[in-house]
Design a protein around this motif. Structure first.
Motif, PDB file in Angstrom:
ATOM      1  N   LEU A 259       0.945  -0.964   0.072  1.00 15.30           N
ATOM      2  CA  LEU A 259      -0.009   0.049   0.155  1.00 15.30           C
ATOM      3  C   LEU A 259       0.758   0.984  -0.040  1.00 15.30           C
ATOM      4  O   LEU A 259       1.608   1.556   0.943  1.00 15.30           O
ATOM      5  CB  LEU A 259      -0.918  -0.010   1.259  1.00 15.30           C
ATOM      6  N   ILE A 260       0.832   2.060  -1.332  1.00 17.48           N
ATOM      7  CA  ILE A 260       1.771   3.368  -1.149  1.00 17.48           C
ATOM      8  C   ILE A 260       0.697   4.562  -1.381  1.00 17.48           C
ATOM      9  O   ILE A 260      -0.197   4.553  -2.442  1.00 17.48           O
ATOM     10  CB  ILE A 260       2.579   3.091  -2.482  1.00 17.48           C
ATOM     11  N   ALA A 261       0.495   5.416  -0.203  1.00 15.56           N
ATOM     12  CA  ALA A 261      -0.237   6.488  -0.335  1.00 15.56           C
ATOM     13  C   ALA A 261       0.626   7.514  -1.002  1.00 15.56           C
ATOM     14  O   ALA A 261       1.825   7.810  -0.678  1.00 15.56           O
ATOM     15  CB  ALA A 261      -0.458   6.744   1.012  1.00 15.56           C
ATOM     16  N   ILE A 262       0.105   8.353  -2.139  1.00 20.39           N
ATOM     17  CA  ILE A 262       0.808   9.165  -2.591  1.00 20.39           C
ATOM     18  C   ILE A 262      -0.013  10.609  -2.309  1.00 20.39           C
ATOM     19  O   ILE A 262      -1.242  10.700  -2.647  1.00 20.39           O
ATOM     20  CB  ILE A 262       0.931   9.171  -4.244  1.00 20.39           C
ATOM     21  N   THR A 263       0.540  11.554  -1.770  1.00 20.38           N
ATOM     22  CA  THR A 263       0.046  12.816  -1.601  1.00 20.38           C
ATOM     23  C   THR A 263       0.816  13.912  -2.082  1.00 20.38           C
ATOM     24  O   THR A 263       1.919  13.668  -2.362  1.00 20.38           O
ATOM     25  CB  THR A 263      -0.169  12.826   0.089  1.00 20.38           C
ATOM     26  N   GLY A 264       0.149  15.247  -1.938  1.00 19.23           N
ATOM     27  CA  GLY A 264       0.467  16.486  -2.561  1.00 19.23           C
ATOM     28  C   GLY A 264      -0.481  16.907  -3.387  1.00 19.23           C
ATOM     29  O   GLY A 264      -1.705  16.876  -3.254  1.00 19.23           O
ATOM     30  N   GLY A 265       0.123  17.836  -4.169  1.00 16.59           N
ATOM     31  CA  GLY A 265      -0.902  18.744  -5.118  1.00 16.59           C
ATOM     32  C   GLY A 265      -1.458  17.927  -6.444  1.00 16.59           C
ATOM     33  O   GLY A 265      -1.182  16.793  -6.644  1.00 16.59           O
ATOM     34  N   SER A 266      -1.608  18.542  -7.374  1.00 13.13           N
ATOM     35  CA  SER A 266      -2.122  18.250  -8.767  1.00 13.13           C
ATOM     36  C   SER A 266      -0.896  17.367  -9.566  1.00 13.13           C
ATOM     37  O   SER A 266      -1.419  16.416 -10.157  1.00 13.13           O
ATOM     38  CB  SER A 266      -2.963  19.273  -9.627  1.00 13.13           C
ATOM     39  N   VAL A 267       0.018  17.917  -9.427  1.00  8.65           N
ATOM     40  CA  VAL A 267       1.271  17.207 -10.103  1.00  8.65           C
ATOM     41  C   VAL A 267       1.472  15.804  -9.510  1.00  8.65           C
ATOM     42  O   VAL A 267       1.498  14.793 -10.266  1.00  8.65           O
ATOM     43  CB  VAL A 267       2.533  18.067  -9.955  1.00  8.65           C
ATOM     44  N   ALA A 268       1.302  15.766  -8.248  1.00  9.26           N
ATOM     45  CA  ALA A 268       1.349  14.442  -7.283  1.00  9.26           C
ATOM     46  C   ALA A 268       0.050  13.628  -7.734  1.00  9.26           C
ATOM     47  O   ALA A 268       0.298  12.213  -7.927  1.00  9.26           O
ATOM     48  CB  ALA A 268       1.523  14.750  -5.762  1.00  9.26           C
TER      49      ALA A 268
ATOM     50  N   GLU B 216      -4.339   2.325   7.304  1.00 13.49           N
ATOM     51  CA  GLU B 216      -2.889   1.405   7.268  1.00 13.49           C
ATOM     52  C   GLU B 216      -2.029   1.746   5.875  1.00 13.49           C
ATOM     53  O   GLU B 216      -2.732   1.390   4.729  1.00 13.49           O
ATOM     54  CB  GLU B 216      -2.890  -0.005   7.698  1.00 13.49           C
ATOM     55  N   PHE B 217      -0.871   2.058   5.958  1.00 11.86           N
ATOM     56  CA  PHE B 217      -0.147   1.992   4.729  1.00 11.86           C
ATOM     57  C   PHE B 217       1.282   1.665   4.761  1.00 11.86           C
ATOM     58  O   PHE B 217       1.787   1.450   5.888  1.00 11.86           O
ATOM     59  CB  PHE B 217       0.206   3.530   4.269  1.00 11.86           C
ATOM     60  N   ASP B 218       1.858   0.870   3.752  1.00 15.40           N
ATOM     61  CA  ASP B 218       3.222   0.547   3.787  1.00 15.40           C
ATOM     62  C   ASP B 218       4.172   1.844   3.546  1.00 15.40           C
ATOM     63  O   ASP B 218       5.445   1.851   4.168  1.00 15.40           O
ATOM     64  CB  ASP B 218       3.559  -0.560   2.714  1.00 15.40           C
ATOM     65  N   MET B 219       3.925   2.627   2.729  1.00 14.05           N
ATOM     66  CA  MET B 219       4.800   3.745   2.497  1.00 14.05           C
ATOM     67  C   MET B 219       3.661   5.057   2.202  1.00 14.05           C
ATOM     68  O   MET B 219       2.625   4.863   1.740  1.00 14.05           O
ATOM     69  CB  MET B 219       5.401   3.624   1.079  1.00 14.05           C
ATOM     70  N   VAL B 220       4.518   6.113   2.371  1.00 11.94           N
ATOM     71  CA  VAL B 220       3.862   7.215   2.160  1.00 11.94           C
ATOM     72  C   VAL B 220       4.752   8.111   1.105  1.00 11.94           C
ATOM     73  O   VAL B 220       6.054   8.531   1.584  1.00 11.94           O
ATOM     74  CB  VAL B 220       3.348   8.168   3.098  1.00 11.94           C
TER      75      VAL B 220
END
Length: 429
Positions: free
Chosen positions: A114-123, A177-181
């Protein structure tokens, strides 16, 4: 003496209507073919038709252009996407307000990573185009060889710190729960904080344009100016949708016409946004919309504050992840206005560079500080990747607009760099 006789009207051979129409049709066809040829020559040197079809898809398909999606207030995150489009009833996001078809409350297991990706529109765009590439790199890590990468889409257009931090706190509180962010940011933290918030005397760390999101205290003039911005944005979307759905979407002339209309729409959006921002900057909006007054000595002091909030938020996200058995990765996104980061192509100079753009100066002034502060973040023990030079040797076009957004190729290059960085991190543990 014989006189010359004038031929009668009936003796003059008339031009047949059929021949006249054939002549007109041939003339129109020749003019059209000439126009198509000239437009084709122009398009050949500016990216071609397929690239324009992709650009229009990003513009007119809401799920692929989160920066055009209407948002609604959120008590902890500032705002999220309105799940249902009020105009046509189309679903834009999950009930959580994220560009995802699943709940963000996932549970770790032995089969998925589980990889959570956060940030703005480019993300957000990166997250949509990165899954396969991240999978390829993480399969080289023995402990992940048999696990399938699953992206948890948390990034939203306009997000900036501390929104990512608050979002992570909120979701972990609810049991996620996440493995990575992977946090891909930096640009919004400068431009939205300075060009939009600080310019309107709003606390820089508030969500972008917070003063425009508080409906209850809007004046009639403000509503009118905001409606003009929305109308200009909607016209650009409608132009893109019309040309992509038209039978002549692969016509050189039609694509040349779209170039003109799209450029005019972008100019209108910028003008109306500028007028709207100027209006708000002159008003006493009240503490509900501006937050508490923070005195800054000068522009340099404001920049330092914004960068410090960025660093503090990253450190807190790292600590929060570490205490919940999550690996946190922080990546600084690239931008075309950061001098020396990429030699822009002729096409990028036309569609992705504007010397008068309001975001350009904050990048010029602030990105060197982000790069230097990134080194301090790395010294804090946080896996940090500076991506500002990731396109330094790239000769093709990767930027798609005058703001910061990337073409699919740019997303793929980012994904390769981040995937390699993450894989190497685990290989060295």
């Amino acid at each position: 003496m014989h006189m010359h006789e004038t031929p009668s009207a009936s003796a003059v051979k008339p031009v047949r209507p059929r021949r006249l129409w054939i002549f007109r049709v041939v003339a129109v066809l020749l003019a059209y073919l000439l126009s198509e040829s000239l437009a084709g020559v122009f398009l050949q040197f500016t990216g071609g038709i397929q690239e324009r079809v992709k650009q229009r898809s990003l513009t007119c398909t809401p799920v692929k252009a989160p920066f055009n999606i209407p948002d609604i207030a959120h008590p902890y995150q500032g705002f999220v996407v309105d799940p249902i489009d009020a105009v046509n009833g189309r679903r834009l996001a999950s009930d959580w307000g994220y560009i995802d078809d699943q709940s963000p409350l996932r549970t770790k297991d032995a089969e998925h990573l589980l990889i959570a990706i956060t940030g703005g529109s480019v993300a957000e765009q990166f997250a949509r185009n990165s899954e396969a590439i991240l999978q390829k790199h993480l399969q080289t890590v023995p402990r992940f060889a048999n696990r399938k990468v699953e992206i948890v889409h948390l990034a939203l257009g306009g997000y900036k710190q501390p929104q990512q931090l608050m979002q992570l706190n909120y979701l972990l509180t609810l049991g996620a729960e996440f493995d990575m962010v992977i946090n891909l940011d930096g640009f919004n933290e400068l431009v939205h904080s300075i060009s939009e918030n600080a310019a309107a005397h709003v606390v820089p760390s508030f969500p972008r344009m917070w003063h425009a999101k508080i409906e209850a205290t809007r004046t009639r003039d403000e509503v009118r100016l905001r409606e003009r911005v929305l109308h200009a944005e909607n016209m650009r979307i409608e132009y893109a949708r019309f040309f992509n759905e038209s039978p002549v979407r692969y016509s050189f002339l039609a694509n040349f016409l779209w170039d003109i209309l799209n450029a005019r729409s972008l100019e209108n959006i910028l003008q109306h946004n500028t007028r709207y921002a100027e209006y708000l900057a002159q008003k006493d909006l009240g503490v509900e919309r501006t937050g508490p007054f923070i005195p800054f000595k000068d522009h340099a002091d404001l920049l330092k504050h914004c960068v410090q909030v960025w660093r503090n938020s990253s450190r807190l996200m790292h600590n929060l992840c570490k205490s919940n058995d999550i690996t946190y990765f922080h990546c600084l996104q690239p931008n075309q206005y950061f001098e020396g980061s990429k030699l822009l192509t002729e096409e990028e100079l036309k569609v992705a560079y504007n010397i008068d753009h309001g975001y350009r100066q904050p990048v010029i002034d602030g990105y060197p500080l982000l790069v230097e502060t990134g080194k301090k973040i790395r010294d804090d023990g946080i896996p940090f990747l500076d991506l500002t030079q990731v396109f330094a040797s790239e000769t093709d076009s990767v930027y798609s607009d005058e703001c910061c957004h990337l073409r699919p190729k740019g997303d793929h290059i980012l994904a390769e760099a981040i995937g390699e960085f993450v894989a190497n991190y685990y290989a060295n543990q």
